[in-house]
Design a protein around this motif. Structure first.
Motif, short mmCIF file in Angstrom:
data_model
loop_
_atom_site.label_atom_id
_atom_site.label_comp_id
_atom_site.label_asym_id
_atom_site.label_seq_id
_atom_site.Cartn_x
_atom_site.Cartn_y
_atom_site.Cartn_z
N GLU A 254 0.80 -1.21 0.00
CA GLU A 254 0.00 0.00 0.00
C GLU A 254 0.84 1.27 0.00
N GLY A 255 2.17 1.16 0.16
CA GLY A 255 3.04 2.32 0.09
C GLY A 255 3.16 3.10 1.39
N ALA A 256 2.45 2.68 2.45
CA ALA A 256 2.47 3.44 3.70
C ALA A 256 3.82 3.33 4.41
N THR A 257 4.46 2.18 4.33
CA THR A 257 5.79 2.03 4.94
C THR A 257 6.78 2.99 4.29
N LEU A 258 6.74 3.08 2.98
CA LEU A 258 7.63 4.00 2.26
C LEU A 258 7.32 5.45 2.65
N ARG A 259 6.06 5.77 2.81
CA ARG A 259 5.68 7.13 3.22
C ARG A 259 6.33 7.51 4.54
N GLU A 260 6.31 6.59 5.51
CA GLU A 260 6.90 6.89 6.81
C GLU A 260 8.42 6.96 6.74
N VAL A 261 9.03 6.11 5.91
CA VAL A 261 10.48 6.15 5.73
C VAL A 261 10.92 7.51 5.17
N LEU A 262 10.14 8.03 4.22
CA LEU A 262 10.52 9.27 3.55
C LEU A 262 10.34 10.51 4.44
N LYS A 263 9.78 10.33 5.62
CA LYS A 263 9.71 11.43 6.58
C LYS A 263 11.08 11.68 7.23
N HIS A 264 12.01 10.74 7.03
CA HIS A 264 13.35 10.88 7.57
C HIS A 264 14.31 11.34 6.48
N ASN A 265 15.31 12.08 6.86
CA ASN A 265 16.33 12.57 5.94
C ASN A 265 17.38 11.48 5.76
N THR A 266 17.11 10.58 4.81
CA THR A 266 18.02 9.44 4.61
C THR A 266 18.99 9.72 3.48
#
Length: 266
Positions: A254-266
């Motif tokens: 569903e892409g939600a995991t990626l959404r939360e990851v992208l909240k971090h400056n990786t």
């Protein structure tokens, strides 16, 4: 002509024939209230609505019969190839009940908008002799797989989304206050279903609807619960790691995991 290609075509035709002749089918029940009383007491209009439903469902009508009751009410039964449709009305109460069955492979759930368009006719209710505005028609429905599939041909239960959680936990429930399929699509990788609903066991009718995502019939996340779930899944690991550069997401349809990851400056 390549003989092997002819053999493959014959095998495919045999497989389709086996599936079509399984002792199984789909059964859908639809209840609608606040329907126009004159419509519900008109055999002519109900017959036309039933014939339009059959035509738009792309099935073959074999025969039908209707009977008007005294003083009010109509019952109709249509026999179509591989299936049937029956209708019963209570004009005084503004209620109509439909029963649809098919042993064909064409899904029944996608015809719900057609049923609503043809039978959820707003208007006057004979029991409501007041100046108040008549409520909009309200529709309850359920869908269930019937008969036997396993042991009768090449059937794999996990390949049928209707035979998973989506069918047993959602489609079979008849008394949900609201239940509207939004998406039902086959992608390159899986079958995707998104349904909008209000479950009276969890939320009141005045609540905002929940949305649930299913992949191959298995529930993935809900609008009301996915944020907390994915925040707890992602942020502890991302905060604990001193300098994350790459993140592997296994699954995450569903892409939600990626959404939360992208909240971090990786």
């Amino acid at each position: 002509t390549d003989p092997s290609s002819d053999d493959e075509e014959d095998d495919e035709e045999d497989l389709i024939d086996e599936v079509l002749h399984q002792p199984s089918g789909q059964h859908m029940l639809v209840d609608i209230k606040h329907v126009d009383a004159q419509f519900l007491n008109s055999e002519e209009r109900l017959v036309q609505a039933m014939l339009d439903l059959i035509e738009e469902s792309d099935v073959t009508l074999l025969s039908y019969h209707c009977h008007s009751f005294v003083p009010l009410g109509v019952s109709c039964v249509g026999v179509v190839l591989k299936s049937h449709v029956s209708i019963h009305t209570w004009p005084q109460e503004g209620v109509i009940i439909l029963d649809l069955f098919t042993c064909g492979a064409t899904p029944l759930v996608p015809i719900l908008p057609t049923i609503k368009k043809l039978f959820a006719v707003p208007g006057h209710n004979l029991l409501e002799e007041t100046n108040e505005e008549t409520p909009e028609p309200m529709m309850l429905w359920s869908h269930k797989l019937r008969g036997f599939r396993e042991g009768f041909g090449p059937y794999k239960r996990y390949e049928n989304p209707l035979d998973q959680e989506y069918g047993s936990d959602i489609l079979q429930m008849h008394d949900l206050d609201m239940k509207v399929p939004l998406v039902s699509e086959e992608t390159e990788y899986q079958h995707v279903d998104i349904i909008e609903l209000i479950d009276h066991r969890v939320h009141s009718l005045g609540s905002y609807p929940d949305k649930i995502l299913f992949l191959d019939g298995v529930q993935q996340s809900t609008l009301y619960g996915e944020a907390e779930y994915h925040e707890a899944l992602v942020h502890p690991a991302m905060i604990t790691h001193p300098n994350p550069k790459r993140v592997a997401i296994i699954g995450g349809g569903e892409g939600a995991t990626l959404r939360e990851v992208l909240k971090h400056n990786t």
